[in-house]
Scaffold this motif. Structure first.
Motif, PDB file in Angstrom:
ATOM      1  N   SER A   1       0.719  -1.123  -0.032  1.00 21.00           N
ATOM      2  CA  SER A   1      -0.185   0.086   0.067  1.00 21.00           C
ATOM      3  C   SER A   1       0.844   1.218   0.034  1.00 21.00           C
ATOM      4  N   LEU A   2       1.985   1.112   0.629  1.00 18.33           N
ATOM      5  CA  LEU A   2       2.967   2.457   0.662  1.00 18.33           C
ATOM      6  C   LEU A   2       3.446   2.562  -0.639  1.00 18.33           C
ATOM      7  N   CYS A   3       4.023   1.669  -1.327  1.00 23.35           N
ATOM      8  CA  CYS A   3       4.489   1.812  -2.706  1.00 23.35           C
ATOM      9  C   CYS A   3       3.406   2.262  -3.654  1.00 23.35           C
ATOM     10  N   THR A   4       2.038   2.078  -3.515  1.00 24.78           N
ATOM     11  CA  THR A   4       1.124   2.429  -4.323  1.00 24.78           C
ATOM     12  C   THR A   4       0.701   3.878  -3.853  1.00 24.78           C
ATOM     13  N   GLY A   5       0.833   4.358  -2.529  1.00 29.19           N
ATOM     14  CA  GLY A   5       0.819   5.689  -2.048  1.00 29.19           C
ATOM     15  C   GLY A   5       1.752   6.477  -2.564  1.00 29.19           C
ATOM     16  N   ALA A   6       3.152   6.250  -2.868  1.00 28.22           N
ATOM     17  CA  ALA A   6       3.966   6.915  -3.292  1.00 28.22           C
ATOM     18  C   ALA A   6       3.942   7.107  -4.818  1.00 28.22           C
ATOM     19  N   LEU A   7       3.142   6.231  -5.462  1.00 24.86           N
ATOM     20  CA  LEU A   7       2.697   6.483  -6.867  1.00 24.86           C
ATOM     21  C   LEU A   7       1.778   7.582  -6.944  1.00 24.86           C
ATOM     22  N   LEU A   8       0.780   7.308  -6.108  1.00 32.00           N
ATOM     23  CA  LEU A   8      -0.355   8.178  -5.886  1.00 32.00           C
ATOM     24  C   LEU A   8       0.093   9.710  -5.686  1.00 32.00           C
TER      25      LEU A   8
END
Length: 272
Positions: free
Chosen positions: A156-163
Protein backbone atom coordinates in the motif's frame (compact mmCIF):
# COMPACT_ATOMS: atom_id res chain seq x y z
CA UNK A 1 7.91 3.30 -25.66
CA UNK A 2 10.81 1.04 -24.66
CA UNK A 3 13.25 3.88 -25.35
CA UNK A 4 11.28 6.18 -23.05
CA UNK A 5 11.16 3.57 -20.29
CA UNK A 6 14.89 2.92 -20.56
CA UNK A 7 15.71 6.64 -20.48
CA UNK A 8 13.39 7.27 -17.52
CA UNK A 9 14.93 4.34 -15.63
CA UNK A 10 18.43 5.73 -16.19
CA UNK A 11 17.31 9.20 -15.15
CA UNK A 12 15.69 7.75 -12.03
CA UNK A 13 18.87 5.92 -10.97
CA UNK A 14 21.06 8.98 -11.61
CA UNK A 15 18.77 11.31 -9.64
CA UNK A 16 18.47 8.96 -6.67
CA UNK A 17 22.25 8.54 -6.56
CA UNK A 18 22.80 12.30 -6.69
CA UNK A 19 20.35 13.01 -3.89
CA UNK A 20 21.86 10.34 -1.62
CA UNK A 21 24.97 12.51 -1.38
CA UNK A 22 23.23 15.15 0.74
CA UNK A 23 23.73 13.55 4.17
CA UNK A 24 23.92 16.84 6.07
CA UNK A 25 20.57 17.95 4.67
CA UNK A 26 19.11 14.59 5.67
CA UNK A 27 20.34 14.97 9.25
CA UNK A 28 18.93 18.51 9.44
CA UNK A 29 15.56 17.42 8.08
CA UNK A 30 15.43 14.41 10.39
CA UNK A 31 15.89 16.68 13.42
CA UNK A 32 12.76 18.56 12.33
CA UNK A 33 10.88 15.26 11.94
CA UNK A 34 11.96 14.04 15.38
CA UNK A 35 10.93 17.26 17.11
CA UNK A 36 7.60 17.33 15.28
CA UNK A 37 6.94 13.68 16.17
CA UNK A 38 7.54 14.36 19.85
CA UNK A 39 5.20 17.36 19.75
CA UNK A 40 2.48 15.23 18.16
CA UNK A 41 3.04 12.49 20.73
CA UNK A 42 2.62 15.02 23.54
CA UNK A 43 -0.64 16.24 22.00
CA UNK A 44 -1.94 12.68 21.58
CA UNK A 45 -0.96 11.84 25.16
CA UNK A 46 -2.88 14.84 26.49
CA UNK A 47 -5.87 13.96 24.33
CA UNK A 48 -6.04 10.32 25.44
CA UNK A 49 -5.17 11.03 29.09
CA UNK A 50 -7.22 14.12 29.87
CA UNK A 51 -9.84 14.03 27.14
CA UNK A 52 -12.73 11.67 26.53
CA UNK A 53 -11.23 8.97 24.32
CA UNK A 54 -14.05 6.50 24.92
CA UNK A 55 -14.80 4.63 21.74
CA UNK A 56 -11.83 6.09 19.88
CA UNK A 57 -10.79 4.09 16.83
CA UNK A 58 -7.14 4.14 17.93
CA UNK A 59 -5.30 3.56 21.19
CA UNK A 60 -2.60 5.90 22.47
CA UNK A 61 0.10 3.40 21.44
CA UNK A 62 -1.30 3.30 17.91
CA UNK A 63 -1.49 7.10 17.77
CA UNK A 64 2.17 7.36 18.84
CA UNK A 65 3.17 4.88 16.14
CA UNK A 66 1.09 6.82 13.62
CA UNK A 67 2.97 10.01 14.53
CA UNK A 68 6.34 8.35 13.96
CA UNK A 69 5.27 6.76 10.67
CA UNK A 70 4.02 10.14 9.46
CA UNK A 71 7.41 11.74 9.94
CA UNK A 72 9.49 8.76 8.80
CA UNK A 73 7.60 8.58 5.51
CA UNK A 74 6.56 12.21 5.15
CA UNK A 75 8.86 12.99 2.24
CA UNK A 76 7.64 9.93 0.35
CA UNK A 77 3.86 10.01 0.83
CA UNK A 78 3.13 13.17 2.80
CA UNK A 79 4.83 15.85 0.74
CA UNK A 80 3.50 16.25 -2.79
CA UNK A 81 4.28 19.77 -3.87
CA UNK A 82 5.56 20.42 -7.39
CA UNK A 83 9.22 19.43 -7.70
CA UNK A 84 11.39 22.53 -7.21
CA UNK A 85 13.37 21.98 -10.40
CA UNK A 86 10.24 21.54 -12.48
CA UNK A 87 8.63 24.61 -10.91
CA UNK A 88 11.72 26.67 -11.73
CA UNK A 89 11.65 25.51 -15.35
CA UNK A 90 7.98 26.39 -15.67
CA UNK A 91 8.51 29.85 -14.19
CA UNK A 92 11.60 30.89 -16.18
CA UNK A 93 10.66 29.22 -19.47
CA UNK A 94 13.31 26.51 -19.45
CA UNK A 95 10.54 23.97 -19.91
CA UNK A 96 11.31 24.47 -23.60
CA UNK A 97 14.58 22.56 -23.06
CA UNK A 98 12.67 19.52 -21.83
CA UNK A 99 10.33 19.76 -24.80
CA UNK A 100 13.35 19.40 -27.08
CA UNK A 101 14.30 16.07 -25.52
CA UNK A 102 13.19 12.92 -27.41
CA UNK A 103 11.20 11.84 -24.34
CA UNK A 104 7.59 11.92 -23.29
CA UNK A 105 7.43 15.03 -21.08
CA UNK A 106 5.03 13.54 -18.54
CA UNK A 107 7.09 10.35 -18.13
CA UNK A 108 10.28 12.44 -17.87
CA UNK A 109 8.90 14.66 -15.12
CA UNK A 110 7.23 11.74 -13.35
CA UNK A 111 10.46 9.73 -13.08
CA UNK A 112 12.42 12.82 -12.03
CA UNK A 113 9.88 13.68 -9.31
CA UNK A 114 9.85 10.12 -7.97
CA UNK A 115 13.66 9.93 -7.97
CA UNK A 116 14.06 13.25 -6.15
CA UNK A 117 11.45 12.21 -3.61
CA UNK A 118 13.11 8.88 -2.81
CA UNK A 119 16.68 10.18 -2.91
CA UNK A 120 16.03 13.19 -0.70
CA UNK A 121 13.99 11.23 1.83
CA UNK A 122 16.42 8.33 2.34
CA UNK A 123 18.66 9.92 4.99
CA UNK A 124 15.80 11.77 6.64
CA UNK A 125 13.74 8.60 6.98
CA UNK A 126 16.72 6.54 8.20
CA UNK A 127 17.72 8.94 10.98
CA UNK A 128 14.10 9.47 12.06
CA UNK A 129 13.56 5.69 12.20
CA UNK A 130 16.64 5.30 14.42
CA UNK A 131 15.25 7.92 16.79
CA UNK A 132 11.79 6.30 16.73
CA UNK A 133 13.12 2.97 18.01
CA UNK A 134 15.69 4.52 20.34
CA UNK A 135 13.46 6.73 22.49
CA UNK A 136 11.99 5.49 25.82
CA UNK A 137 9.43 2.69 25.52
CA UNK A 138 6.44 4.95 26.20
CA UNK A 139 7.33 7.08 23.17
CA UNK A 140 8.64 4.34 20.90
CA UNK A 141 7.50 3.22 17.47
CA UNK A 142 5.60 -0.05 17.87
CA UNK A 143 6.21 -3.03 15.55
CA UNK A 144 3.56 -3.88 12.91
CA UNK A 145 0.52 -5.78 14.08
CA UNK A 146 1.50 -8.86 12.03
CA UNK A 147 3.77 -9.99 9.22
CA UNK A 148 0.81 -10.04 6.84
CA UNK A 149 -0.17 -6.53 7.92
CA UNK A 150 3.41 -5.35 7.36
CA UNK A 151 3.54 -6.82 3.84
CA UNK A 152 0.24 -5.15 2.97
CA UNK A 153 1.59 -1.94 4.47
CA UNK A 154 4.59 -2.08 2.11
CA UNK A 155 2.40 -2.78 -0.92
CA UNK A 156 0.00 0.00 0.00
CA UNK A 157 2.93 2.32 0.71
CA UNK A 158 4.37 1.78 -2.77
CA UNK A 159 0.96 2.50 -4.27
CA UNK A 160 0.71 5.59 -2.07
CA UNK A 161 4.08 6.82 -3.36
CA UNK A 162 2.83 6.51 -6.93
CA UNK A 163 -0.33 8.36 -5.95
CA UNK A 164 1.74 11.09 -4.31
CA UNK A 165 3.82 11.66 -7.45
CA UNK A 166 0.74 11.47 -9.68
CA UNK A 167 -0.90 14.23 -7.64
CA UNK A 168 2.31 16.30 -7.72
CA UNK A 169 2.31 15.92 -11.50
CA UNK A 170 -1.29 17.11 -11.65
CA UNK A 171 -0.30 20.23 -9.72
CA UNK A 172 2.67 20.71 -12.07
CA UNK A 173 0.30 20.54 -15.03
CA UNK A 174 -1.96 23.12 -13.38
CA UNK A 175 1.07 25.38 -12.86
CA UNK A 176 2.21 25.29 -16.51
CA UNK A 177 1.15 28.42 -18.34
CA UNK A 178 -0.04 30.32 -15.26
CA UNK A 179 1.22 33.88 -15.13
CA UNK A 180 -0.43 34.98 -11.88
CA UNK A 181 1.36 33.01 -9.21
CA UNK A 182 1.22 29.82 -7.18
CA UNK A 183 -2.28 30.23 -5.73
CA UNK A 184 -3.98 27.19 -7.34
CA UNK A 185 -1.12 24.80 -6.52
CA UNK A 186 -0.92 26.04 -2.92
CA UNK A 187 -4.66 25.50 -2.49
CA UNK A 188 -4.47 21.95 -3.89
CA UNK A 189 -1.49 21.19 -1.67
CA UNK A 190 -3.24 22.51 1.46
CA UNK A 191 -6.36 20.43 0.81
CA UNK A 192 -4.28 17.32 0.20
CA UNK A 193 -2.18 17.68 3.36
CA UNK A 194 -5.32 18.29 5.41
CA UNK A 195 -7.08 15.17 4.12
CA UNK A 196 -4.19 12.69 3.99
CA UNK A 197 -3.83 12.28 7.77
CA UNK A 198 -0.65 14.32 7.96
CA UNK A 199 -1.89 16.59 10.73
CA UNK A 200 -4.34 14.27 12.47
CA UNK A 201 -5.16 10.57 11.92
CA UNK A 202 -8.29 10.23 9.81
CA UNK A 203 -9.52 7.37 12.03
CA UNK A 204 -9.95 9.86 14.89
CA UNK A 205 -12.22 12.15 12.90
CA UNK A 206 -16.00 12.01 13.60
CA UNK A 207 -17.71 8.73 12.72
CA UNK A 208 -20.12 10.30 10.22
CA UNK A 209 -17.13 11.40 8.09
CA UNK A 210 -15.32 8.06 7.96
CA UNK A 211 -16.91 6.88 4.73
CA UNK A 212 -15.95 10.05 2.89
CA UNK A 213 -12.47 10.15 4.43
CA UNK A 214 -11.63 6.58 3.42
CA UNK A 215 -12.82 6.92 -0.19
CA UNK A 216 -11.38 10.35 -0.96
CA UNK A 217 -8.08 10.12 -2.88
CA UNK A 218 -5.74 11.62 -0.28
CA UNK A 219 -6.37 8.85 2.25
CA UNK A 220 -4.38 6.58 -0.05
CA UNK A 221 -1.23 8.60 0.49
CA UNK A 222 -0.45 7.70 4.09
CA UNK A 223 -3.58 6.94 6.11
CA UNK A 224 -4.48 3.68 4.34
CA UNK A 225 -0.94 2.22 4.46
CA UNK A 226 -0.67 3.14 8.15
CA UNK A 227 -3.98 1.42 8.91
CA UNK A 228 -2.55 -1.87 7.63
CA UNK A 229 0.54 -1.39 9.81
CA UNK A 230 -1.59 -0.67 12.90
CA UNK A 231 -4.19 -3.36 12.23
CA UNK A 232 -7.03 -0.88 11.72
CA UNK A 233 -7.66 -2.48 8.33
CA UNK A 234 -7.95 -6.26 8.13
CA UNK A 235 -6.02 -8.22 5.47
CA UNK A 236 -9.40 -9.18 3.99
CA UNK A 237 -9.90 -5.50 3.10
CA UNK A 238 -6.67 -5.32 1.11
CA UNK A 239 -8.17 -6.14 -2.30
CA UNK A 240 -10.69 -3.31 -2.44
CA UNK A 241 -8.67 -0.78 -0.44
CA UNK A 242 -5.48 -1.11 -2.50
CA UNK A 243 -7.70 -1.29 -5.59
CA UNK A 244 -9.12 2.08 -4.54
CA UNK A 245 -5.59 3.47 -4.31
CA UNK A 246 -4.79 2.17 -7.79
CA UNK A 247 -7.98 3.73 -9.13
CA UNK A 248 -6.92 7.16 -7.85
CA UNK A 249 -3.38 6.68 -9.23
CA UNK A 250 -4.81 6.00 -12.70
CA UNK A 251 -7.28 8.89 -12.38
CA UNK A 252 -4.59 11.41 -11.37
CA UNK A 253 -2.18 10.22 -14.07
CA UNK A 254 -4.89 10.47 -16.72
CA UNK A 255 -5.96 13.94 -15.54
CA UNK A 256 -2.37 15.17 -15.21
CA UNK A 257 -1.29 13.86 -18.61
CA UNK A 258 -4.38 15.30 -20.33
CA UNK A 259 -3.97 18.71 -18.70
CA UNK A 260 -0.21 18.85 -19.33
CA UNK A 261 -0.59 17.96 -23.01
CA UNK A 262 -3.34 20.54 -23.35
CA UNK A 263 -1.26 23.24 -21.67
CA UNK A 264 1.86 22.43 -23.69
CA UNK A 265 -0.05 22.57 -26.96
CA UNK A 266 -0.99 26.19 -26.16
CA UNK A 267 2.29 27.16 -24.48
CA UNK A 268 4.17 30.18 -25.81
CA UNK A 269 7.83 30.46 -24.82
CA UNK A 270 9.40 33.87 -25.37
CA UNK A 271 13.09 34.69 -25.40
CA UNK A 272 16.18 33.73 -27.32
Amino acid sequence: MSRTLKACRSLFIIRVTENLQYRAAGIANSSISIIWSILQIVIFTIFFTLGDATGAAMTLTQAITYAWLTQILWSIVGYFTVDAEIREKVINGNVALDLCRPLDLYAHWFSKTMANKIGRSAWRSAFTLIAAVGVPAALRLSPPVSIEGFLLFLISLCTGALLCVAFAMLMAAVRVGLTWGEGPTYMLESVGMFLNGNYFPLALWPDFMQGFLLFQPFAGLMDIPFRFYLGLLAPSDAFWVIGLQIFWVVAFIAAGRFLLNRKISHLIVQGG
